[in-house]
Structure formats: structure tokens, C-alpha cells
Design a protein around this motif. Structure first.
Motif, mmCIF file in Angstrom:
data_model
loop_
_atom_site.group_PDB
_atom_site.id
_atom_site.type_symbol
_atom_site.label_atom_id
_atom_site.label_comp_id
_atom_site.label_asym_id
_atom_site.label_seq_id
_atom_site.Cartn_x
_atom_site.Cartn_y
_atom_site.Cartn_z
ATOM 1 N N VAL A 63 0.834 -1.200 0.000
ATOM 2 C CA VAL A 63 0.000 0.000 0.000
ATOM 3 C C VAL A 63 0.872 1.255 0.000
ATOM 4 N N ILE A 64 1.950 1.232 0.784
ATOM 5 C CA ILE A 64 2.886 2.363 0.787
ATOM 6 C C ILE A 64 3.529 2.526 -0.582
ATOM 7 N N GLY A 65 3.868 1.396 -1.216
ATOM 8 C CA GLY A 65 4.451 1.465 -2.557
ATOM 9 C C GLY A 65 3.488 2.028 -3.583
ATOM 10 N N MET A 66 2.200 1.667 -3.494
ATOM 11 C CA MET A 66 1.216 2.215 -4.427
ATOM 12 C C MET A 66 1.039 3.711 -4.225
ATOM 13 N N ALA A 67 1.102 4.158 -2.965
ATOM 14 C CA ALA A 67 1.035 5.606 -2.703
ATOM 15 C C ALA A 67 2.246 6.318 -3.306
ATOM 16 N N GLY A 68 3.425 5.686 -3.208
ATOM 17 C CA GLY A 68 4.614 6.277 -3.814
ATOM 18 C C GLY A 68 4.517 6.350 -5.322
ATOM 19 N N LEU A 69 3.983 5.290 -5.948
ATOM 20 C CA LEU A 69 3.807 5.324 -7.402
ATOM 21 C C LEU A 69 2.814 6.400 -7.818
ATOM 22 N N ALA A 70 1.748 6.582 -7.029
ATOM 23 C CA ALA A 70 0.780 7.639 -7.329
ATOM 24 C C ALA A 70 1.432 9.018 -7.255
ATOM 25 N N MET A 71 2.308 9.222 -6.265
ATOM 26 C CA MET A 71 3.014 10.506 -6.159
ATOM 27 C C MET A 71 3.944 10.730 -7.334
ATOM 28 N N ILE A 72 4.625 9.678 -7.769
ATOM 29 C CA ILE A 72 5.538 9.818 -8.916
ATOM 30 C C ILE A 72 4.757 10.143 -10.189
ATOM 31 N N LEU A 73 3.615 9.478 -10.387
ATOM 32 C CA LEU A 73 2.787 9.761 -11.563
ATOM 33 C C LEU A 73 2.237 11.185 -11.513
ATOM 34 N N TYR A 74 1.839 11.641 -10.337
ATOM 35 C CA TYR A 74 1.358 13.014 -10.205
ATOM 36 C C TYR A 74 2.482 14.013 -10.471
#
Length: 211
Positions: free
Chosen positions: A19-30
Motif C-alpha cells: 500500500v505504501i508502494g502504491m502511494a509512492g507510485l501515485a506521487m511519482i505519476l502526479y
């Protein structure tokens, strides 16, 4: 029993850590989307040293947080898989630092009335857009933030439990298998020693010569 408990905690830690990794990927995409918007408005990438515009700190911050989340996720997966004490300690330190940073920002926003003045101006306008989005969707953003912090706290707790259980035991313990081995030793057939007759006669000849 300990092996089953350790395997369950490892699986849960990997799931929570994802879940933390998915949040990090969302931040990178943003961040990638904000970089694209900056390039379209300014006509250049925001990473140029000779730019006439102030550096877009908000893009840098989101990109850095996304990379940090992904690094913590990778470290957490390695620590959960190996149950190594050093990896678990390092993972717990990073999670604690991340929680402390989020707590400091939250306290500054809720306690300080002029918290916006603490941040530099963002020429891209991304910070204002993000702030307006949070204000218009405050309830949803609040629960998302609380869920992310809860996931981080749960991952910290699971890492502490996994560290207390210790690493894997890849060797067979003598105490664990001793009761199974003792009956085999008791029922083992007796061993007979076969002696060469010539060797015995040779020893008798030497004894006679000594006499």
C-alpha cells in the motif's frame, strides 16, 4: 507454530507494505503530470539550471516523497522476506522518520494559522491547485491521509513483531529431532569387528620372539 506465525506476519507485512508502494507510485505519476504541465506552460523542463523561473519546489517535493515511499517499500519487502535484523531495523527507522515528518507537517498546518507563508511561492501553480482540491474534498483527503498513516503504523508494528520472532532457522535442531533418533539407535543391530587371522598369528610370533 513459530514458523507458521512468522510466515503469516511476513505475508501481511508485504501486503501492508505494498500500500505504501502504491502511494509512492501515485506521487511519482502526479509529479510526472506536473512536470508535463510545467513544460507546456514554461516551454522547458523544471530541472534546468539556467532557467529564468524559480524552482518548482512542490514538484520536487512530491517526486522526492514518491521515490522515498518506493525505496521504503522495496526495503520492507526485502526485510519481510529475509527477516533479517539489520534490514528490519533500517526499515523501522525509515518508517518512523516518515511518520515524524508527516506529523510535523500536520501539526504545522493545524496549529499555525499562517502556515502558507512557511512555504515558498510555486510559479507553476500546482501547490494552489492541490490546496484547493484538498479544501473541496476535505473529508475524502482526511480519510486517505489517516489510512496511509495507519498503514505505516501497522507496518512498523509488524516489523517489530517479526524482529522479536527472529530470523529463519535453516538448520535442524538436535533437541527437536532427538526423540526420533534415539529409538533408531536403540534398535540398531550390533557391530562386529572382523580381524584378519594372519594379523593375529603375526602378533603371536612377535610376542614369542620377545619372550
Amino acid at each position: 507454530m513459530v514458523r507458521v506465525l512468522r510466515s503469516c506476519i511476513q505475508s501481511i507485512l508485504k501486503l501492508v507494505n505494498s500500500v505504501i508502494g502504491m502511494a509512492g507510485l501515485a506521487m511519482i505519476l502526479y509529479s510526472a503530470w506536473m512536470i508535463r504541465v510545467w513544460q507546456r506552460k514554461m516551454g522547458e523542463l523544471p530541472f534546468g539550471h539556467d532557467s529564468d523561473y524559480p524552482p518548482p519546489w512542490f514538484i520536487y517535493m512530491f517526486l522526492g516523497l514518491g521515490v522515498a515511499f518506493c525505496v521504503i517499500t522495496c526495503l520492507g519487502h526485502v526485510a519481510a522476506e529475509t527477516a533479517n535484523g539489520c534490514c528490519l531495523y533500517l526499515y523501522m527507522v525509515f518508517v518512523v522518520l516518515l511518520i515524524m515528518l508527516e506529523a510535523a507537517v500536520t501539526v504545522d498546518v493545524f496549529v499555525n494559522q499562517d502556515w502558507e507563508k512557511d512555504f515558498p511561492k510555486d510559479p507553476s501553480g500546482s501547490f494552489d491547485q492541490f490546496k484547493n482540491f484538498i479544501r473541496s474534498n476535505y473529508e475524502m483527503c482526511k480519510w486517505v491521509g489517516l489510512s496511509l498513516v495507519s498503514v505505516q503504523g501497522l507496518s512498523l508494528l509488524l516489523a517489530m513483531i517479526l524482529k522479536a520472532l527472529g530470523p529463519h532457522q535453516y538448520y535442524d535442531s538436535d533437541d527437536e529431532y532427538a526423540p526420533d533418533r534415539v529409538p533408531l539407535l536403540r534398535n540398531a543391530p550390533p557391530h562386529y569387528v572382523v580381524v584378519d587371522p594372519g594379523y593375529v598369528h603375526g602378533n603371536d610370533a612377535w610376542r614369542r620372539q620377545d619372550k
